[in-house]
Design a protein around this motif. Structure first.
Motif, PDB file in Angstrom:
ATOM      1  N   TRP A 128      39.239   1.986  10.129  1.00  0.00           N
ATOM      2  CA  TRP A 128      38.774   1.573   8.803  1.00  0.00           C
ATOM      3  C   TRP A 128      39.951   1.160   7.921  1.00  0.00           C
ATOM      4  CZ3 TRP A 128      40.000   3.728   4.043  1.00  0.00           C
ATOM      5  CH2 TRP A 128      39.230   3.301   2.952  1.00  0.00           C
ATOM      6  N   PHE A 129      41.024   1.973   7.975  1.00  0.00           N
ATOM      7  CA  PHE A 129      42.169   1.700   7.114  1.00  0.00           C
ATOM      8  C   PHE A 129      42.862   0.391   7.521  1.00  0.00           C
ATOM      9  CE2 PHE A 129      46.450   2.380   5.369  1.00  0.00           C
ATOM     10  CZ  PHE A 129      46.102   2.653   4.060  1.00  0.00           C
ATOM     11  N   ARG A 130      42.969   0.194   8.831  1.00  0.00           N
ATOM     12  CA  ARG A 130      43.579  -1.047   9.307  1.00  0.00           C
ATOM     13  C   ARG A 130      42.784  -2.264   8.824  1.00  0.00           C
ATOM     14  NH1 ARG A 130      46.051  -1.959  15.197  1.00  0.00           N
ATOM     15  NH2 ARG A 130      44.168  -0.927  15.911  1.00  0.00           N
ATOM     16  N   ALA A 131      41.454  -2.103   8.841  1.00  0.00           N
ATOM     17  CA  ALA A 131      40.602  -3.213   8.384  1.00  0.00           C
ATOM     18  C   ALA A 131      40.879  -3.548   6.909  1.00  0.00           C
ATOM     19  CB  ALA A 131      39.127  -2.871   8.593  1.00  0.00           C
ATOM     20  N   LEU A 171      43.696  -7.619   3.307  1.00  0.00           N
ATOM     21  CA  LEU A 171      44.689  -8.035   2.305  1.00  0.00           C
ATOM     22  C   LEU A 171      45.714  -8.997   2.903  1.00  0.00           C
ATOM     23  CD1 LEU A 171      45.326  -4.618   0.512  1.00  0.00           C
ATOM     24  CD2 LEU A 171      44.209  -6.648  -0.452  1.00  0.00           C
ATOM     25  N   GLY A 172      45.543  -9.305   4.200  1.00  0.00           N
ATOM     26  CA  GLY A 172      46.477 -10.216   4.851  1.00  0.00           C
ATOM     27  C   GLY A 172      47.831  -9.609   5.119  1.00  0.00           C
ATOM     28  N   LEU A 173      47.901  -8.276   5.149  1.00  0.00           N
ATOM     29  CA  LEU A 173      49.198  -7.639   5.381  1.00  0.00           C
ATOM     30  C   LEU A 173      49.543  -7.629   6.868  1.00  0.00           C
ATOM     31  CD1 LEU A 173      49.017  -4.512   3.033  1.00  0.00           C
ATOM     32  CD2 LEU A 173      49.668  -6.872   2.517  1.00  0.00           C
ATOM     33  N   GLU A 174      50.836  -7.590   7.141  1.00  0.00           N
ATOM     34  CA  GLU A 174      51.299  -7.424   8.522  1.00  0.00           C
ATOM     35  C   GLU A 174      51.190  -5.939   8.870  1.00  0.00           C
ATOM     36  OE1 GLU A 174      55.462  -7.599   8.843  1.00  0.00           O
ATOM     37  OE2 GLU A 174      55.431  -7.076  10.981  1.00  0.00           O
ATOM     38  N   VAL A 175      50.389  -5.619   9.896  1.00  0.00           N
ATOM     39  CA  VAL A 175      50.178  -4.217  10.282  1.00  0.00           C
ATOM     40  C   VAL A 175      50.949  -3.921  11.561  1.00  0.00           C
ATOM     41  CG1 VAL A 175      48.467  -2.492  10.992  1.00  0.00           C
ATOM     42  CG2 VAL A 175      47.901  -4.155   9.193  1.00  0.00           C
ATOM     43  N   ARG A 176      51.695  -2.785  11.545  1.00  0.00           N
ATOM     44  CA  ARG A 176      52.435  -2.360  12.739  1.00  0.00           C
ATOM     45  C   ARG A 176      52.064  -0.918  13.072  1.00  0.00           C
ATOM     46  NH1 ARG A 176      56.599  -3.096   8.870  1.00  0.00           N
ATOM     47  NH2 ARG A 176      57.590  -1.241   9.766  1.00  0.00           N
ATOM     48  N   MET A 200      51.279   4.274  11.167  1.00  0.00           N
ATOM     49  CA  MET A 200      50.760   2.940  10.836  1.00  0.00           C
ATOM     50  C   MET A 200      51.451   2.396   9.589  1.00  0.00           C
ATOM     51  SD  MET A 200      46.690   3.864  11.049  1.00  0.00           S
ATOM     52  CE  MET A 200      46.163   2.185  10.730  1.00  0.00           C
ATOM     53  N   PHE A 201      51.912   1.144   9.660  1.00  0.00           N
ATOM     54  CA  PHE A 201      52.582   0.510   8.527  1.00  0.00           C
ATOM     55  C   PHE A 201      51.874  -0.789   8.158  1.00  0.00           C
ATOM     56  CE2 PHE A 201      55.592   3.058  10.816  1.00  0.00           C
ATOM     57  CZ  PHE A 201      56.397   3.625   9.843  1.00  0.00           C
TER      58      PHE A 201
END
Lengths: 411, 411
Positions: A43-46, A51-56, A63-64
């Motif tokens: 859910w958080f990744r979604a 927001l168009g953020l880069e997720v790592r 999670m970043f």
């Protein structure tokens, strides 16, 4: 310029996250790396993706999400907390510190605001330490205070390892779990103590984290039938343990007004109404802003253990479970939080954190401070944990402004 | 005429029974109505069948084997104990009291000896009370001190009922669980205390059973994070429980030289290193030959509970788990045991039993006494329980002669 988060959406989002792993008692049961943890992470990744953020995702599941700044040479400001919960814990512990910076990023995005430094939001793996020990495991690995391979192999009570669970829930990432260059770290958390409420403060400015020592002692007595065994024939492991429980209750009162001591865990063997206990394990721990006091409390507890064992004629073994030195946060970060609270017109109070936080780890590798939200009656780690939406919002706004103050808001 | 059991076969049979439910530590794990209990019951029935005895199973699973006497109007002498064991208990507790009378019946059969009264051997269901509570359940139902239907519905920790298990293992008999007319009851048991060994006696002549009271108290405090919650903000259920554990250790010393008090069981919620316990249950109990002392000990424990709860600011509830009045055995049966020991040339000692036994139930419906075998270091309810074969044999011979003394051996 002072940022104001959108209160309604912020509260809505807090309620939304609280549905994942919700308990009947109005709390959360969202243990690290469980199915519920997977669900909240997804859910958080979604939200970050939206927001168009880069997720790592790093190799320990931390999670970043990164929002770029306008200065390509500026190091990011890191802000976050954790999404896992205690068993039957509350809906604020950890989650409030994730939803507040999420709202900050949404606000920056919507209002088209830029910062000089990038801002990274982080969800640390297994902050709570209830399913897998130790607590603050993800941030501990990240700063290299804990060894990656050792922590991979820690197991829950069913013998399942962290690595297996990271793989199973899809959060065994590839990025190395180690810090690059960062400008600062901020974390918002509920106080989990009563001081802000007692003081009538709206928000807490956290100047450091108390040190603590956790130990465990096992007493070894003799299992005897509780009827025909005369009192003077007994070596009752539970009686020795009771002396230490009483001692740990008493020791803080002779040391300092901020010293606390707790026996939280007891295991009795064979634990039968009709048998004198022959093996009893207890955990015990002390905290204080002064490391000298923590060490002195530990020494007094060990003296109590020895005396109790001698008094009852039982053997014992004690072991260290954890030692965390007290932490002083960076002046510039404390000031950023203080100034933000002042500018927003909140009554604030400076205080030490009595609980450990990922922020204590971060302070070893970058400038750090924290914001505390009021905890009603100081309750936490229970379904009764409560922070009013007013207090959640005050703390979230304070955090948001502290972050952009250091990240450099372009006006 | 003095009977002598065949020592070698007696020891052999003790070893044979100890193989069923044997633990790696040299003890027994043969919980009531478990698969192991079924196996030992089947084995025991086969031994009775081999002697041509009439075997009856009653509706609570109590097993009887009857050897007829020559006087058709004489009531039977009952002799027995139990085949179930404590969790990881010893190989003598219960079993010695079954194998000794089995050897008596074998000896009578082989030597073609007749008694005036019939002799019945009995194995009582669930004497130990560890898997299903209460202890001495089968004999309690039989004398109508416990209600059959209520006891059928008692459950183990997995919710399985006694009735289901009796049916599953094939020991839900049809004969009513109630005494007909009986002449007397004898039981051999290990002492489970140190007095015989301290006195250097070969065998114990039991004059009665101490009274006891078992209670349980639950303290209700507040669950708080162990770090940020100041000591004066806490209501720690475990600290109150520790006061009572200490109190129960101390109370007997101010009451009597045979008084004992024990806290054997503790349950802590949530039982986490990092949370102040909010709900702690302990069991506590006292025994003494004098019922007045038992009642006084109970009153002092309840006073301690109240004081401890007030001191820590927690709530509590106490409940009675069991009360057993002290028992004085019948003079004629005590004398039968004493004379048998004397005739056999054993050094004997008269003493109260500190543990409850099925014999205490029997004494309410017929003349009763017991024989005690030496328990090395008083150990029982543990794998370390030990009685030398010499001491087992001395007690078995004493029992055998006491039984035939009352049953009337025809010479």
């Amino acid at each position: 310029m002072t940022l104001s988060l959108e209160r309604e959406r912020f509260v809505e989002t807090m309620r939304e996250q609280a549905e994942i792993g919700a308990t009947e008692g109005g709390g959360l049961h969202r243990l690290a790396l469980s199915d519920e943890d997977k669900e909240i992470r997804d859910w958080f990744r979604a939200q970050l993706d939206a927001l168009g953020l880069e997720v790592r995702i790093d190799e320990f599941g931390n999670m970043f999400g990164r929002r770029e700044g306008i200065d390509p040479d500026a190091d990011p400001v890191l802000v976050g907390s954790h999404l896992d919960s205690q068993p039957y814990g509350g809906i604020y512990d950890g989650a409030l510190g994730m939803i507040a910076p999420l709202e900050l990023l949404r606000t920056l995005e919507e209002e088209g605001l830029e910062t000089r430094h990038p801002i990274e939001i982080v969800n640390w793996t297994n902050e709570e330490g209830s399913r897998f020990q130790p607590a603050m495991q993800g941030s501990g690995v990240w700063i290299d205070e804990l060894d990656l391979e050792t922590e991979y192999e820690t197991t829950d009570e069913n013998g399942v390892t962290v690595r297996e669970e990271l793989e199973r829930i899809g959060y065994l990432g590839e990025e190395p779990a180690e810090p690059g260059e960062y400008e600062a770290y901020f974390e918002l958390h509920i106080e989990q103590g009563p001081y802000l409420e007692l003081e009538g403060a709206d928000v807490g400015v956290v100047t450091g984290v108390v040190g603590f020592y956790w130990g465990a002692t096992t007493f070894f007595g003799e299992a005897d039938h509780s009827g025909p065994t005369p009192m003077h024939y007994r070596s009752d492991a539970l009686v020795a343990a009771a002396d230490v429980i009483t001692g740990v209750r008493r020791i803080p009162g002779s040391l300092g007004d901020r010293t606390v001591g707790t026996v939280g865990y007891v295991d009795v063997e064979p634990n039968s109404i009709n048998i004198v206990p022959d093996e009893v394990t207890i955990t015990w721990g002390f905290r204080d802003p002064s490391d000298e006091i923590v060490d002195e409390a530990k020494a007094r507890a060990l003296a109590e253990v020895e005396t109790a064992a001698e008094r009852e004629g039982v053997g014992y073994e004690s072991e260290k479970r954890m030692r965390s030195e007290s932490v002083d946060f960076a002046d510039r970060c404390i000031e950023a939080v203080q100034t933000s609270a002042d500018d927003l017109g909140y009554d604030s109070m400076q205080l030490y954190s009595g609980a450990g936080h990922d922020a204590a780890h971060m302070s070893k590798v970058m400038d750090t401070s924290m914001v505390f939200a009021v905890s009603e009656e100081g309750k936490s780690h229970s379904e009764e944990e409560y922070t009013s939406w007013d207090d959640c919002y005050a703390a979230a706004n304070t955090l948001a402004n502290a972050v952009v103050r250091v990240a450099g808001l372009e006006e």
